[in-house]
Scaffold this active site. Structure first.
Site, PDB file in Angstrom:
ATOM      1  N   ASP A 104      72.248 -31.549 -75.427  1.00  0.00           N
ATOM      2  CA  ASP A 104      71.297 -31.033 -74.442  1.00  0.00           C
ATOM      3  C   ASP A 104      71.030 -32.127 -73.407  1.00  0.00           C
ATOM      4  O   ASP A 104      71.351 -33.300 -73.622  1.00  0.00           O
ATOM      5  CB  ASP A 104      69.989 -30.588 -75.101  1.00  0.00           C
ATOM      6  CG  ASP A 104      69.239 -31.728 -75.776  1.00  0.00           C
ATOM      7  OD1 ASP A 104      69.905 -32.588 -76.399  1.00  0.00           O
ATOM      8  OD2 ASP A 104      68.004 -31.783 -75.685  1.00  0.00           O
ATOM      9  N   GLU A 169      67.388 -32.953 -78.404  1.00  0.00           N
ATOM     10  CA  GLU A 169      66.966 -34.357 -78.364  1.00  0.00           C
ATOM     11  C   GLU A 169      65.987 -34.622 -77.236  1.00  0.00           C
ATOM     12  O   GLU A 169      65.012 -35.366 -77.404  1.00  0.00           O
ATOM     13  CB  GLU A 169      68.189 -35.270 -78.220  1.00  0.00           C
ATOM     14  CG  GLU A 169      67.904 -36.731 -78.596  1.00  0.00           C
ATOM     15  CD  GLU A 169      67.337 -37.561 -77.465  1.00  0.00           C
ATOM     16  OE1 GLU A 169      66.766 -38.630 -77.761  1.00  0.00           O
ATOM     17  OE2 GLU A 169      67.436 -37.161 -76.291  1.00  0.00           O
TER      18      GLU A 169
END
Lengths: 478, 478
Positions: A104, A169
């Site tokens: 991400d 994250e």
């Protein structure tokens, strides 16, 4: 076929165009985990990785679902993006390395000041621009590239490799801690070493290995008095004002030179040994790097060692703000009834969180007593996260050092970081193994900023370093 | 027919039902000036007053338009509510009194905790409940009632009377200053005295006349360092943090007992004379009133005189908040790059604004120098408004004192207020005349709060006081 460094590096150089295309495909999917509307794109990125892993011959591939995202969310049924698990080899005679990264990214928009569409990889003067190029799609794809190079050479991986790629994250790694705990004796059983490629060189010239992170204890001081905000015309001068007490308490936490005024903390800090101090001698850094980063001349120290040591191995105290007071532009003549001052202490070995909290509370309460205020005081810990410190001379780091030297022709600097990466501690604690931070990108990559980039040389030499690391780790200490 | 106190008072008592109905009609129009969508209701209230003034035989009635409301507004063409001007008599042998009040109100909604619809006047146990009953529709309607009583008795008003009723008082009195300046030698030419009924008794038992208001100087201290907010993990401990400097500066402005630490201010405060000190002897007040108002035990003084003198005739310093720092709930590990501390000093005779600002800047700059900070400091005045002090023994106040004694059978307390009513100074300065603050309601009326009320006795005796004041003022000093 046995490991031959130059064969492998030649193959990696040869595959460069394919590696760039692979990163391009990854960057093109706007996997912004912080934007609920883009969640399908995050999932799409997991599926992209799955497809790549299948093509590379991975086993036990899973898109591990983590359930719905807890509040606050607009969509109550929003699914967390899956964690991509896979395995290359399960040979009991080999060591097992777990590599972690995240797929991400931070939000990005052309209007923010990007020179090109953040979700199109642009190569210009030997630099790859694009959101996620350095944080953290480049390093994640790097591991896949390393596997591909082995495969095309017909070279067996020297270790059993487990990949853990997460998609949250940038949004608190929701669900990852639980997964690690759950799989410590399952999917991750037998892991000998963990490698995280999700940080950066200290500067722009010299590779580094990172062996420490500071922790953080976050505190709040609440002072309250009247049962509602008061008008300073009517009450100014005749009541004891909570905000006046609070600024006095906040002013007495750290001096202007950064020295923490709370007694008993210094005594908890591990003494600087000669050996540790020597590590700093060769590190490439300068006060100019710091001043450039802050765009100011506000450095508290002028010499490299003092700066780095106060960033990495000494505690610091920062005041963040006040809740409940007037915080807008303009003028308001309010006497706030209840105010909360926020500050945090960055922790280092061997500060114990509970002991620190005791010292903080004692210090603030004692100071408050001297104010003889009729107001009410509450002081307490909001959250804490431990520091992390590894042995930079252990087997895991030694392999990474050898790999770096072999690829870059230079010994890497051994660095720590001032911030925290909580997942590092979770891996170390739950898998009872060494964790290595092996950065690929440079200090000026602009990870969370506009025009994020990864130098092409860092990308390609990074794949070589990741590959070599696996071999040196397989060979062991010598 | 000549003035006969008991005749007039009897007539006022007789008209009580009509006076209540007049206030009921006024309260029923939700003239909230701060709510753009209710602007037509504010205008409707002006038209209601116009109709009443016509019925009472006023001359030169005007709904004076003030143009569009300056930004920020949602509707760019939003018209300001008009100021209602009218005149009763223009006899050059009589004195001329200008009475000021406002017909707009604070917002109110049943859901806020009202016991009944705030825009329906409810009479219960001798108390009139409703938004605007005390602030300020009651006093405004009071003047109309006084005129009606005279009219029904066939009694000539003893003075020429000018009414100035505005509809933006709760939203900054936009346009009023300009109108006063413009009409000082026009509509308001020849005004001998101004009376404002827009404040309250100090307590609940004893009438007061108000002869002083504190001024206010608002200051901002800006400390800036880095060119953007920094992460406390990466930069904590190695840069000089602006917010750390700022809390130290704010902590050094006023001590915990309310004593201002800026040198040279005390010397500017007019000494307390024996005569002035004696005024405080009989004032009805108690520390309990203060603690009840704040809902706490945070009073800095226990004795009446100290409290009132520090509220009215000594300066005070209040810290209001910080702009640019973290101000939300929760935890954020930011090092703010630029922060602005806000504080104000309530001013009293004979503090000069410019001189005060010099002292403030000098104090803050000298303290900042001791911090040896590499950050940048700016400190300056945001706005100032003068204090106001009248002679409570002049002709205007003497008339009001006699009127109060005649109606309530007791000498009014002579009070000041800690806040400011800027329009008071404008009237005094532009019309070069005495301004009297003649409150009608009690200290517990809840002007800006829920369940605002006006005791029926205050309403009716208030009309008597307003009437008698005009007569005593016409008769002059003796």
């Amino acid at each position: 076929m046995a490991f031959n460094k130059s064969n492998l590096n030649e193959k990696i150089d040869e595959l460069k165009p394919k590696f760039i295309e692979r990163l391009r495909s990854a960057v093109e999917i706007p996997s912004v985990s912080g934007d609920e509307s883009l969640r399908p794109q995050v999932v799409k990125t997991a599926e992209f990785l799955q497809k790549e892993l299948i093509a590379l011959g991975a086993q036990d591939i899973e898109l591990r679902e983590l359930g719905t995202q807890p509040p606050p969310v607009a969509n109550k049924d929003l699914q967390l993006p899956p964690i991509v698990l896979s395995r290359f080899g399960k040979d009991p005679s080999k060591k097992t390395v777990l590599v972690y990264g995240h797929y991400d990214v931070q939000p990005a928009a052309l209007e923010d000041g990007w020179n090109s569409d953040p979700f199109k990889l642009v190569e210009k003067n030997g630099v790859l621009y694009g959101r996620g190029s350095s944080d953290d799609k480049g390093p994640v794809i790097g591991w896949l590239n390393a596997i591909q190079a082995h495969k095309e050479l017909g070279l067996e991986l020297p270790v059993n490799l487990i990949t853990v790629f997460e998609g949250m994250e940038e949004s608190g790694s929701l669900g990852l801690d639980e997964l690690i705990k759950k799989e410590a004796n399952g999917y991750f059983k037998g892991v000998d070493a963990v490698t995280i490629s999700d940080n950066y060189w200290l500067g722009t010239e010299k590779p580094v290995l990172t062996y420490g992170l500071r922790g953080v204890n976050y505190y709040e001081i609440e002072v309250s008095g009247p049962n509602a905000d008061l008008h300073s015309g009517l009450f100014g001068g005749i009541v004891s004002e909570p905000l006046n007490d609070l600024v006095k308490l906040l002013a007495n936490l750290v001096d202007g030179q950064g020295k923490i005024l709370i007694k008993g903390i210094d005594e908890q800090v591990a003494p600087l040994t000669e050996k540790e101090d020597k590590i700093y001698d060769d590190i490439e850094f300068d006060v100019k790097v710091l001043n450039d980063a802050t765009g100011s001349e506000t450095a508290l120290y002028n010499d490299k060692k003092s700066i780095l040591q106060h960033r990495w191995r000494y505690p610091s105290l920062s005041i963040h703000g006040i809740e409940g007071a007037f915080a807008e532009a303009g003028a308001k003549t309010v006497i706030p009834a209840k105010v909360k001052g926020k500050f945090s202490i960055r922790t280092v070995p061997n500060i114990e969180s509970n002991k620190l909290t005791e010292l903080v509370i004692k210090h603030v309460e004692e100071h408050f007593a001297t104010l003889k205020s009729p107001n009410q005081l509450k002081v307490g810990l909001i959250h804490d996260g431990d520091y992390w410190l590894s042995d930079p001379f252990n087997e895991n780091f030694t392999a990474a050092r050898k790999a770096t030297k072999a690829v870059w022709g230079i010994e890497p600097d051994l660095t720590r970081e001032g911030g925290s990466i909580p997942i590092t501690l979770t891996f170390e604690k739950e898998l009872k193994t060494s964790v290595l931070l092996l950065p690929i990108g440079r200090g000026d990559d602009g990870a969370h900023s506009t025009n994020e980039k990864l130098d092409l040389s860092n990308y390609i030499e990074g794949v070589k370093t990741q590959s070599a690391y696996l071999h040196y780790y397989a060979q062991g200490e010598k």
